[in-house]
Design an enzyme around this catalytic site. Structure first.
Site, PDB file in Angstrom:
ATOM      1  N   ASP A 158     -10.448   7.342   4.981  1.00  0.00           N
ATOM      2  CA  ASP A 158     -11.187   6.448   5.873  1.00  0.00           C
ATOM      3  C   ASP A 158     -10.288   5.739   6.872  1.00  0.00           C
ATOM      4  OD1 ASP A 158     -13.575   6.854   4.256  1.00  0.00           O
ATOM      5  OD2 ASP A 158     -12.567   5.627   2.751  1.00  0.00           O
ATOM      6  N   ASP A 159      -8.984   5.991   6.800  1.00  0.00           N
ATOM      7  CA  ASP A 159      -8.038   5.205   7.589  1.00  0.00           C
ATOM      8  C   ASP A 159      -8.187   5.449   9.092  1.00  0.00           C
ATOM      9  OD1 ASP A 159      -5.439   3.529   7.493  1.00  0.00           O
ATOM     10  OD2 ASP A 159      -5.018   5.178   8.871  1.00  0.00           O
ATOM     11  N   VAL A 160      -8.364   4.373   9.838  1.00  0.00           N
ATOM     12  CA  VAL A 160      -8.579   4.504  11.285  1.00  0.00           C
ATOM     13  C   VAL A 160      -7.310   4.996  11.978  1.00  0.00           C
ATOM     14  CG1 VAL A 160      -8.012   2.104  11.831  1.00  0.00           C
ATOM     15  CG2 VAL A 160      -9.570   3.360  13.293  1.00  0.00           C
TER      16      VAL A 160
ATOM     17  N   LEU B 113      -5.217   7.183  10.697  1.00  0.00           N
ATOM     18  CA  LEU B 113      -5.243   8.636  10.489  1.00  0.00           C
ATOM     19  C   LEU B 113      -6.199   9.290  11.485  1.00  0.00           C
ATOM     20  CD1 LEU B 113      -4.522  11.137   8.690  1.00  0.00           C
ATOM     21  CD2 LEU B 113      -6.556  10.568   7.346  1.00  0.00           C
TER      22      LEU B 113
ATOM     23  N   TRP C 185       0.580   9.402  10.563  1.00  0.00           N
ATOM     24  CA  TRP C 185       0.687   7.992  10.965  1.00  0.00           C
ATOM     25  C   TRP C 185       1.910   7.779  11.855  1.00  0.00           C
ATOM     26  CZ3 TRP C 185      -0.067   5.215   5.595  1.00  0.00           C
ATOM     27  CH2 TRP C 185      -1.436   4.978   5.390  1.00  0.00           C
TER      28      TRP C 185
END
Length: 313
Positions: free
Chosen positions: A267-269, A271, A309
DNA sequence: CTCCAGGTTGCGT
DNA sequence: ACGCAACATGGA
């Protein structure tokens, strides 16, 4: 997930320095470059091509300040303070801390092999050859950092962490500079929400931090229990059951503290933005698209995420 | 001023 | 199970 073994080291004659071998691929410069990237970071300091950090060592009331230097095949750790020969337990503790911090126990060769044939990852392993997922060995610190960073921009997250650390942590002073230890869960567990909202943490995050501190202080939540949970999914369930920890934070902590190479904060924005960038998309990918793109990363999702990242941060 | 940030909770369908 | 407002503030 395997239980850690004492990381091998060789000690210098003066008893103040140790040397660790690093598995290929490893590049101290790449890792130092990662550690240098965030100006607001309060838990270490990069100076003259080395990184300095305060750590706790067993059987000592006084915290130690170590300086880490490195080459292409290993690392050198020197005790700057206290300036005296160290007990074997202290040397081993430093070796283990560094092994966790630089993720020396994972063999990255399978990741590099799969990344060579992956359109998204191939550019990253060229640019960042030898980078390892820099960790957060302390569970409380990793959880706090995950919670603090939820839904705010990174510079502000560093500001909040610094305020928190400098208010409730302790420092080793060396050469006129303070090297901070992360606040102890026992300390944070007794704080009130008001004492944390003063630092501009939201009241919800303050509640989360105090709650997690209590679980760790009373021994309900430990790295050992997470490692013994029975695999990644079981550990994730254990973490997500805690108020304030959702799927993103759980996987972030599994990645950076428990060293699970297959943890995946999908869910990492950051990423999402990295994938948008490297895949030259005009919008962020959907979750289904990420699932499809990451199918071949199986077992190495954490490394894939960390390398992607790095394109942005 | 608006939009987005290294999300999660709690309540409503 | 899934959707969505609320949380709260800084930076572009």
């Amino acid at each position: 997930m395997q239980s850690p073994y004492p990381y091998p080291y060789t000690a210098s004659n003066d008893g103040k320095e140790i040397r660790l071998e690093a598995p290929v691929p490893f590049s101290f410069d790449q890792n130092l470059s990662y550690l240098s990237r965030a100006a607001g970071e309060s838990m270490h300091r990069v100076l003259n091509g080395c990184v300095r950090k305060a750590i706790l060592v067993p059987n000592e009331t006084e915290a130690a300040l170590i300086e880490v230097d490195g080459q292409e095949d290993g690392l050198t750790i020197r005790f700057l303070s206290p300036d005296r020969p160290q007990a074997p337990e202290a040397l081993q503790a430093a070796a283990d801390y560094i092994a966790e911090w630089f993720d020396l126990r994972n063999d990255l060769k399978p990741f590099y092999k799969l990344a060579e044939h992956d359109p998204l990852l191939q550019p990253t392993i060229e640019s960042y050859w030898g980078l390892r997922t820099i960790g957060i060995p302390d569970l409380f610190e990793a959880l706090c950092w995950g919670i603090i960073g939820q839904q705010i921009n990174l510079p502000f997250a560093y500001t909040l962490k610094r305020r928190f650390v400098e208010r409730y942590g302790e420092a080793v002073v060396y050469d006129g500079e303070s090297y901070w230890l992360f606040p102890e869960p026992e300390t944070v567990a007794t704080l009130t929400v008001e004492q944390l909202t003063e630092l501009q943490l939201t009241s919800r995050k303050s509640e989360y931090l105090i709650g997690v501190a209590g679980l760790i202080a009373e021994g309900t939540l430990t790295k050992e229990k997470l490692l013994a949970a029975g695999g990644l999914k079981a550990a994730e369930r254990m973490l997500v059951g805690i108020r304030g920890i959702g799927p993103w934070t759980a996987n972030y902590v599994l990645m950076r503290c428990l060293r699970s190479p297959d943890a995946f904060p999908i869910d990492d924005v950051g990423l999402h933005n990295a994938i948008k960038h490297v895949a030259e998309m005009d919008r962020k990918p959907t979750k289904d698209e990420i699932t499809a793109m990451s199918a071949e990363w199986s077992g190495w999702e954490a490394y894939a995420t960390f390398y992607l990242w790095r394109l942005l941060y």
